[in-house]
Design an enzyme around this catalytic site. Sequence first.
Site, short mmCIF file in Angstrom:
data_model
loop_
_atom_site.label_atom_id
_atom_site.label_comp_id
_atom_site.label_asym_id
_atom_site.label_seq_id
_atom_site.Cartn_x
_atom_site.Cartn_y
_atom_site.Cartn_z
N ASP A 92 0.84 -1.19 0.00
CA ASP A 92 0.00 0.00 0.00
C ASP A 92 0.88 1.24 0.00
OD1 ASP A 92 -2.30 1.52 0.05
OD2 ASP A 92 -3.14 0.57 1.84
N LEU A 108 -5.80 9.43 2.51
CA LEU A 108 -6.10 10.49 1.54
C LEU A 108 -6.98 9.96 0.42
CD1 LEU A 108 -5.60 13.43 0.72
CD2 LEU A 108 -3.60 12.66 -0.57
N GLU A 115 -8.42 -0.29 4.50
CA GLU A 115 -6.97 -0.43 4.51
C GLU A 115 -6.49 -0.92 5.88
OE1 GLU A 115 -5.40 2.84 1.23
OE2 GLU A 115 -5.86 3.50 3.27
#
Length: 419
Positions: A92, A108, A115
């Site tokens: 990531d 963001l 995540e």
Amino acid sequence: MSAVSSTADGGRDALKRAAAEAAVELVQDGMVVGLGTGSTAAFAVDALARRHRQGLSFVGIPTSERTAARARDAGLPLTTFAAHRLIDLTIDGADEVERGTLNLIKGLGGALLREKIVAAASRRLAIIVDGVKLVDRLGTRATVPVEVVAFGLEATQAALEALGASVRIRLSLAGEPFVTDSGNRILDCSFGPIADPARLEDRIRRVVGVVESGLFISRADPVFVADASGVHRLDSARAHRGYPPILVIMGVSGAGKSTVAQELAARLGWPFEEGDTLHPEANVAKMHAGIPLTDADRQPWLEAVAAWIDQQRAAKQPGIITCSALKRAYRQVIVGDRPEVRLVYLRGGRDLIARHLAGRRGHFMPASLLQSQIDTLEEPHADEDPLVVDVGGEPGEVAAEIIRLLGNAATVGRCAVRA
């Protein structure tokens, strides 16, 4: 867009692509791979697609609908948590990476909840960034995204503002409140440079209405950073002989063990135990009276320290504990054959230590026992693999040096990338 701006953006994209290529080299046949979200993570999806076409076998779990669509278009095989509860490796991006600790701000791209779920289920979280994302303190440039439920959003915002944040609701390109894949909203919170990100993460989590924050503490390992000189790999403080790591902060009384350990715990988000509290009452009474402890006095204390370490090992949790550990024989009790344990020796001259002791209040160890500690001290040898740190600086500086020594940076590739 000007030609200069376009060239600069193209250069940054080339850096991100180079970091993604390095991270994807960690993927092996048969792995379950978490697929991140955002412009940088998209380069990893593209690199994974290339390796898949070359014959690498793996399945992916995406962190957003956007990533899932890109992965399907690239021909990547996808799976879900229904089939795989654990993920071998997630790749990531990040909005900020704190030097040394590798703590992160993410979100963001608007996918911070998924995540973090994927990161929490991952054995390793590899992060890819370009050099501008590295900061000395989280919050230096980026705000902290906080995903919240829509109901009562104004009350949740007020509670976050009470923590010291300047808060704005995130808007979509259409000017409406941004809606996450889970149907929630995002509040972007500006705290400025964050001194204790682990504590802030906990405080945010306690706010009713908060779903999750974009603070990722003690999760990244490793981080791939690309700049004009190449791709550099940063390993976290967890990347040493055993996992999870347990640090024994050792040295004579007055070296600053407790203060430095507390600073480390705040920066790393690891549990901390003050070893002096494990002394039997009889030991405390002797030290109060200015009587040096014998080896027999110290034995039950050393066994208690070892028991705390074994408790952390059994729970598969990292930890930090203070213990003078003056003799090699003492260190054999608390370290022994425990590969997770790392000695951190705080070294200082007698005059400096004496000044520290003179300024200390309320501790049962009197300054008069300093010389007996110095006489007893057997400095750790190289075969004990200690981290040796001089204590002349401020506690925060000493802690930063320990983190730097724990997380070595290595260049894993020299890419001719030009901005």
